[in-house]
Design an enzyme around this catalytic site. Structure first.
Site, PDB file in Angstrom:
ATOM      1  N   ARG A 170       0.658  -1.695   0.125  1.00 21.55           N
ATOM      2  CA  ARG A 170       0.068  -0.001  -0.141  1.00 21.55           C
ATOM      3  C   ARG A 170       0.783   1.530  -0.566  1.00 21.55           C
ATOM      4  O   ARG A 170       0.726   2.193  -0.637  1.00 21.55           O
ATOM      5  CB  ARG A 170      -1.298   0.242   1.443  1.00 21.55           C
ATOM      6  N   LYS A 202      -2.335   7.163   1.161  1.00 17.42           N
ATOM      7  CA  LYS A 202      -2.306   7.302   2.283  1.00 17.42           C
ATOM      8  C   LYS A 202      -0.549   8.620   2.931  1.00 17.42           C
ATOM      9  O   LYS A 202       0.705   8.292   3.066  1.00 17.42           O
ATOM     10  CB  LYS A 202      -1.589   6.500   3.688  1.00 17.42           C
ATOM     11  N   GLU A 239     -15.754   6.658   6.505  1.00 15.13           N
ATOM     12  CA  GLU A 239     -14.786   6.367   7.671  1.00 15.13           C
ATOM     13  C   GLU A 239     -14.285   7.162   9.138  1.00 15.13           C
ATOM     14  O   GLU A 239     -14.902   7.899   8.387  1.00 15.13           O
ATOM     15  CB  GLU A 239     -13.049   5.600   6.416  1.00 15.13           C
TER      16      GLU A 239
END
Length: 343
Positions: free
Chosen positions: A98, A192, A225
């Site tokens: 990721r 991210k 989220e």
């Protein structure tokens, strides 16, 4: 040119106008000052790696970044985190994958291949002698200048730090609120990156209201989220549902939960496990609700906008899911846990 009156001058003195700034003429003099500030304090960061230094640093006073690093002044960087538990790194490869996907979206080329990044992180953890905590790492466009474009940065930079943390399985429920802070666009939410100001403000917003954290709801009215965690629900029919990951961060722990939760279906405790859209009204009508994240791994949510979720108590299925993840962290398969060769 601004003009200052005598009253302004007096105010300046009272507010630090006579403050004397130290001038350090050598690196050794500065290092002594930094080390002096850390004397007698706990050492929460036992080790750091910097590709700028080209090695591992054990002195907290030297765990620094160049001020002209584009991650510092432009936010051009990505990061990820892995858990250190009982001398093992949990889901390191999943997080690294990721991490590099985020770097690709941010147009940052890693100075090392994935195998080298993994080796650096394992050696860093070994040097830290930390057996329980977190391993956080960053890829930056690198140091070079203070311009907007990273074209003047000779190479990207890789940083990592070990953080000692005595986390444990969460068994107490928390309260949350609906965030009024705008969500990130899908491009930035699914990457991210270090631009976490919306996340910080959402967390502060909740704390100001006496809650633990917040919940984002997207422009279509679907639950998204938390500020740095995914969210999951148990419906009245005992379905486990997590929101789609197309406009939010694809959590590594959330994905692992989706792999492990079918065990409860086999036991007849859950009816199904799936991802899907939930309106805020549907979500608030759930029987159980939880945050899902690396260091939790499950945090029960018992109150949302001052109204109870289900009966307002920590749910049995929530804790069963937490047990699955915690057991996986403690004694899961070798594909999930990397042993650290401590010296």
């Amino acid at each position: 040119m601004a003009k200052f009156s005598s009253s302004d001058e007096k105010s300046g003195v009272e507010n630090g106008g006579d403050f004397k700034v130290d001038v350090f003429s050598s690196s050794s003099e500065l290092l002594s000052k930094l080390q002096e500030k850390g004397l007698g304090k706990p050492k929460p960061y036992p080790a750091m790696y910097s590709s700028v230094f080209g090695g591992i640093v054990l002195d907290p006073a030297m765990m620094v970044l160049p001020i002209d690093d584009h991650m510092v002044h432009r936010g051009h960087g990505v990061f990820d985190t892995a858990i250190i538990l009982d001398g093992y790194l949990y889901e390191l490869d999943v997080h690294l994958t990721r991490f590099l996907n985020s770097a690709s979206k941010a147009k940052i080329v890693s100075p090392f291949p994935k195998s080298t990044l993994r080796s650096i992180l394992i050696q860093l953890t070994s040097a830290s002698k930390c057996r329980k905590g977190t391993l956080r790492y960053w890829l930056s466009a690198g140091p070079g200048d203070f311009l907007l474009s990273p074209a003047g940065c000779p190479t990207s930079a890789f940083y990592a730090v070990v953080i000692e943390e005595n986390f444990s399985q969460c068994k107490e429920g928390v309260q949350v609120v609906t965030s009024k802070i705008p969500m990130k666009s899908p491009l930035f939410a699914t990457m991210k990156n270090v631009n976490y100001l919306p996340n910080v403000l959402a967390k502060m917003e909740a704390e100001e209201k006496g809650a633990f954290a917040s919940i984002w709801v997207d422009e279509k009215g679907y639950v998204a989220e938390g500020p740095n965690v995914n969210v999951a629900f148990i419906t009245r029919e005992n379905d486990l549902i997590l929101p789609f990951f197309d406009t939010i961060l694809s959590g590594c722990t959330a994905l692992r939960l989706l792999q492990l939760a079918p065990k409860l279906v086999e036991q007849g405790r859950l009816k199904s496990v799936r991802i899907g859209n939930l309106t805020m009204e549907e979500a608030k009508g759930a029987k159980e609700m939880m945050y899902v994240g690396s260091t939790l791994p499950i945090l029960p949510i018992i109150m949302w906008d001052e109204k109870p979720i289900g009966d307002g108590e920590v749910g049995e299925l929530t804790m069963a899911l937490s047990d699955l993840l915690w057991e996986d962290m403690v004694a899961g398969p070798e594909t999930q846990r990397f042993p650290v060769p401590f010296l």
